[in-house]
Design a protein around this motif. Structure first.
Motif, PDB file in Angstrom:
ATOM      1  N   THR A  63       0.830  -1.202   0.000  1.00 41.14           N
ATOM      2  CA  THR A  63       0.000   0.000   0.000  1.00 41.14           C
ATOM      3  C   THR A  63       0.867   1.256   0.000  1.00 41.14           C
ATOM      4  OG1 THR A  63      -1.659  -1.220   1.251  1.00 41.14           O
ATOM      5  CG2 THR A  63      -1.904   1.162   1.185  1.00 41.14           C
ATOM      6  N   VAL A  64       1.962   1.219   0.731  1.00 41.99           N
ATOM      7  CA  VAL A  64       2.874   2.366   0.802  1.00 41.99           C
ATOM      8  C   VAL A  64       3.577   2.548  -0.537  1.00 41.99           C
ATOM      9  CG1 VAL A  64       4.935   3.304   1.931  1.00 41.99           C
ATOM     10  CG2 VAL A  64       3.165   2.168   3.294  1.00 41.99           C
ATOM     11  N   ARG A  65       4.059   1.459  -1.116  1.00 38.32           N
ATOM     12  CA  ARG A  65       4.742   1.550  -2.416  1.00 38.32           C
ATOM     13  C   ARG A  65       3.784   2.080  -3.483  1.00 38.32           C
ATOM     14  NH1 ARG A  65       6.268  -3.782  -1.187  1.00 38.32           N
ATOM     15  NH2 ARG A  65       5.355  -4.573  -3.124  1.00 38.32           N
ATOM     16  N   LYS A  66       2.573   1.586  -3.478  1.00 38.20           N
ATOM     17  CA  LYS A  66       1.558   2.019  -4.445  1.00 38.20           C
ATOM     18  C   LYS A  66       1.266   3.509  -4.262  1.00 38.20           C
ATOM     19  CE  LYS A  66      -3.122   0.767  -5.929  1.00 38.20           C
ATOM     20  NZ  LYS A  66      -3.999   1.828  -5.498  1.00 38.20           N
ATOM     21  N   ALA A  67       1.110   3.937  -3.027  1.00 37.88           N
ATOM     22  CA  ALA A  67       0.838   5.354  -2.739  1.00 37.88           C
ATOM     23  C   ALA A  67       1.995   6.242  -3.199  1.00 37.88           C
ATOM     24  CB  ALA A  67       0.569   5.550  -1.256  1.00 37.88           C
ATOM     25  N   CYS A  68       3.202   5.768  -3.052  1.00 42.16           N
ATOM     26  CA  CYS A  68       4.370   6.532  -3.505  1.00 42.16           C
ATOM     27  C   CYS A  68       4.304   6.777  -5.012  1.00 42.16           C
ATOM     28  CB  CYS A  68       5.661   5.794  -3.168  1.00 42.16           C
ATOM     29  SG  CYS A  68       6.153   5.902  -1.443  1.00 42.16           S
ATOM     30  N   ILE A  69       4.030   5.733  -5.753  1.00 41.03           N
ATOM     31  CA  ILE A  69       3.999   5.863  -7.207  1.00 41.03           C
ATOM     32  C   ILE A  69       2.820   6.718  -7.656  1.00 41.03           C
ATOM     33  CG2 ILE A  69       3.776   4.575  -9.380  1.00 41.03           C
ATOM     34  CD1 ILE A  69       6.552   4.470  -7.931  1.00 41.03           C
ATOM     35  N   GLU A  70       1.673   6.522  -7.037  1.00 39.57           N
ATOM     36  CA  GLU A  70       0.513   7.362  -7.366  1.00 39.57           C
ATOM     37  C   GLU A  70       0.815   8.834  -7.080  1.00 39.57           C
ATOM     38  OE1 GLU A  70      -2.494   5.513  -5.000  1.00 39.57           O
ATOM     39  OE2 GLU A  70      -2.972   4.025  -6.539  1.00 39.57           O
ATOM     40  N   SER A  71       1.464   9.092  -5.959  1.00 34.37           N
ATOM     41  CA  SER A  71       1.815  10.472  -5.602  1.00 34.37           C
ATOM     42  C   SER A  71       2.806  11.059  -6.594  1.00 34.37           C
ATOM     43  CB  SER A  71       2.393  10.527  -4.192  1.00 34.37           C
ATOM     44  OG  SER A  71       1.426  10.136  -3.250  1.00 34.37           O
ATOM     45  N   LEU A  72       3.811  10.289  -6.937  1.00 36.75           N
ATOM     46  CA  LEU A  72       4.794  10.782  -7.893  1.00 36.75           C
ATOM     47  C   LEU A  72       4.134  11.085  -9.229  1.00 36.75           C
ATOM     48  CD1 LEU A  72       7.648  11.532  -8.660  1.00 36.75           C
ATOM     49  CD2 LEU A  72       8.116   9.101  -9.084  1.00 36.75           C
ATOM     50  N   GLY A  73       3.223  10.235  -9.666  1.00 36.72           N
ATOM     51  CA  GLY A  73       2.488  10.504 -10.898  1.00 36.72           C
ATOM     52  C   GLY A  73       1.734  11.817 -10.832  1.00 36.72           C
ATOM     53  N   SER A  74       1.106  12.083  -9.685  1.00 33.85           N
ATOM     54  CA  SER A  74       0.392  13.352  -9.495  1.00 33.85           C
ATOM     55  C   SER A  74       1.350  14.536  -9.501  1.00 33.85           C
ATOM     56  CB  SER A  74      -0.376  13.337  -8.173  1.00 33.85           C
ATOM     57  OG  SER A  74      -1.367  12.358  -8.194  1.00 33.85           O
ATOM     58  N   TRP A  75       2.486  14.375  -8.844  1.00 35.63           N
ATOM     59  CA  TRP A  75       3.465  15.463  -8.788  1.00 35.63           C
ATOM     60  C   TRP A  75       3.991  15.805 -10.175  1.00 35.63           C
ATOM     61  CZ3 TRP A  75       6.590  12.685  -4.413  1.00 35.63           C
ATOM     62  CH2 TRP A  75       5.839  12.701  -3.239  1.00 35.63           C
ATOM     63  N   VAL A  76       4.280  14.777 -10.959  1.00 35.32           N
ATOM     64  CA  VAL A  76       4.769  15.015 -12.320  1.00 35.32           C
ATOM     65  C   VAL A  76       3.728  15.778 -13.122  1.00 35.32           C
ATOM     66  CG1 VAL A  76       5.506  13.940 -14.483  1.00 35.32           C
ATOM     67  CG2 VAL A  76       6.312  13.010 -12.322  1.00 35.32           C
ATOM     68  N   ALA A  77       2.471  15.388 -12.988  1.00 34.12           N
ATOM     69  CA  ALA A  77       1.396  16.055 -13.730  1.00 34.12           C
ATOM     70  C   ALA A  77       1.197  17.501 -13.263  1.00 34.12           C
ATOM     71  CB  ALA A  77       0.095  15.273 -13.573  1.00 34.12           C
ATOM     72  N   MET A  78       1.308  17.749 -11.959  1.00 35.05           N
ATOM     73  CA  MET A  78       1.068  19.091 -11.412  1.00 35.05           C
ATOM     74  C   MET A  78       2.265  20.028 -11.563  1.00 35.05           C
ATOM     75  SD  MET A  78      -1.186  18.560  -7.938  1.00 35.05           S
ATOM     76  CE  MET A  78       0.011  17.498  -7.131  1.00 35.05           C
ATOM     77  N   TYR A  79       3.467  19.479 -11.511  1.00 34.31           N
ATOM     78  CA  TYR A  79       4.671  20.314 -11.493  1.00 34.31           C
ATOM     79  C   TYR A  79       5.717  19.716 -12.435  1.00 34.31           C
ATOM     80  CZ  TYR A  79       8.226  23.290  -9.199  1.00 34.31           C
ATOM     81  OH  TYR A  79       9.199  24.209  -8.918  1.00 34.31           O
ATOM     82  N   ALA A 102       0.449   6.161 -13.836  1.00 34.84           N
ATOM     83  CA  ALA A 102       1.196   7.417 -13.692  1.00 34.84           C
ATOM     84  C   ALA A 102       1.779   7.863 -15.030  1.00 34.84           C
ATOM     85  CB  ALA A 102       2.309   7.252 -12.656  1.00 34.84           C
ATOM     86  N   LEU A 103       2.096   6.901 -15.886  1.00 39.24           N
ATOM     87  CA  LEU A 103       2.687   7.226 -17.185  1.00 39.24           C
ATOM     88  C   LEU A 103       1.657   7.665 -18.223  1.00 39.24           C
ATOM     89  CD1 LEU A 103       5.240   4.314 -17.526  1.00 39.24           C
ATOM     90  CD2 LEU A 103       5.746   6.726 -17.074  1.00 39.24           C
ATOM     91  N   LYS A 104       0.468   7.154 -18.106  1.00 36.07           N
ATOM     92  CA  LYS A 104      -0.553   7.395 -19.134  1.00 36.07           C
ATOM     93  C   LYS A 104      -0.714   8.876 -19.488  1.00 36.07           C
ATOM     94  CE  LYS A 104      -5.284   6.315 -20.419  1.00 36.07           C
ATOM     95  NZ  LYS A 104      -6.533   5.669 -20.011  1.00 36.07           N
ATOM     96  N   PRO A 105      -0.909   9.764 -18.511  1.00 35.61           N
ATOM     97  CA  PRO A 105      -1.079  11.180 -18.897  1.00 35.61           C
ATOM     98  C   PRO A 105       0.195  11.804 -19.470  1.00 35.61           C
ATOM     99  CG  PRO A 105      -1.153  10.923 -16.505  1.00 35.61           C
ATOM    100  CD  PRO A 105      -1.098   9.555 -17.085  1.00 35.61           C
ATOM    101  N   LEU A 106       1.338  11.207 -19.182  1.00 33.95           N
ATOM    102  CA  LEU A 106       2.589  11.759 -19.699  1.00 33.95           C
ATOM    103  C   LEU A 106       2.775  11.452 -21.177  1.00 33.95           C
ATOM    104  CD1 LEU A 106       4.941  10.875 -16.713  1.00 33.95           C
ATOM    105  CD2 LEU A 106       3.625  12.969 -17.113  1.00 33.95           C
ATOM    106  N   TYR A 107       2.141  10.390 -21.634  1.00 33.26           N
ATOM    107  CA  TYR A 107       2.208  10.040 -23.045  1.00 33.26           C
ATOM    108  C   TYR A 107       1.016  10.568 -23.831  1.00 33.26           C
ATOM    109  CZ  TYR A 107       6.282   7.146 -22.336  1.00 33.26           C
ATOM    110  OH  TYR A 107       7.551   6.708 -22.056  1.00 33.26           O
ATOM    111  N   ALA A 108       0.110  11.232 -23.174  1.00 31.48           N
ATOM    112  CA  ALA A 108      -1.030  11.870 -23.823  1.00 31.48           C
ATOM    113  C   ALA A 108      -1.020  13.346 -23.446  1.00 31.48           C
ATOM    114  CB  ALA A 108      -2.331  11.210 -23.376  1.00 31.48           C
ATOM    115  N   PRO A 109       0.047  14.051 -23.844  1.00 31.43           N
ATOM    116  CA  PRO A 109       0.184  15.445 -23.412  1.00 31.43           C
ATOM    117  C   PRO A 109      -0.850  16.358 -24.057  1.00 31.43           C
ATOM    118  CG  PRO A 109       1.869  14.914 -25.013  1.00 31.43           C
ATOM    119  CD  PRO A 109       1.123  13.634 -24.729  1.00 31.43           C
ATOM    120  N   LYS A 110      -1.051  17.470 -23.394  1.00 29.14           N
ATOM    121  CA  LYS A 110      -1.956  18.483 -23.917  1.00 29.14           C
ATOM    122  C   LYS A 110      -1.328  19.142 -25.138  1.00 29.14           C
ATOM    123  CE  LYS A 110      -4.051  19.467 -19.475  1.00 29.14           C
ATOM    124  NZ  LYS A 110      -3.321  18.672 -18.525  1.00 29.14           N
TER     125      LYS A 110
END
Length: 111
Positions: free
Chosen positions: A29-45, A76-84
């Motif tokens: 659960t912790v590892r999953k949360a880390c990756i989900e958070s990093l995905g959000s951070w990449v998208a936001m910043y 986490a990668l999906k939105p990075l490969y579908a950029p605006k």
């Protein structure tokens, strides 16, 4: 120091102090949360996190023994490969990551 520099320093401090240690936690659960958070951070910043020094953690998570962590990495990668529109910088920033981790993404189709 400017506000931007202080924010950058604070983010780096939190990342090094918490994320890098919890990324390999024994709790899925912790590892999953880390990756989900990093995905959000990449998208936001993206100006800070869309960099190989951060993206590599998502790539490494694709080798996690737990399928939920691996799925989180792909999510986490999906939105990075579908950029605006107009974000060619994002595609260029993903180039090295893609070269390095594309074989793993392809292999995951048979996991």
């Amino acid at each position: 120091q400017s506000k931007h520099e202080r924010l950058h320093d604070r983010i780096s401090s939190v990342f090094q102090g918490a994320f890098t240690h919890r990324f390999r936690d024994v709790d899925v659960t912790v590892r999953k949360a880390c990756i989900e958070s990093l995905g959000s951070w990449v998208a936001m910043y993206p100006t800070h996190f869309l960099d190989d020094s951060f993206l590599k953690y998502i790539g490494w998570a694709m080798n996690d023994p737990d399928q939920h962590v691996r799925r989180s990495a792909l999510a986490a990668l999906k939105p990075l490969y579908a950029p605006k529109k107009g974000s060619s910088m994002q595609i260029q920033a993903m180039d090295l990551f893609t070269q390095r981790f594309a074989p793993r993404v392809l292999k995951m189709t048979s996991d």
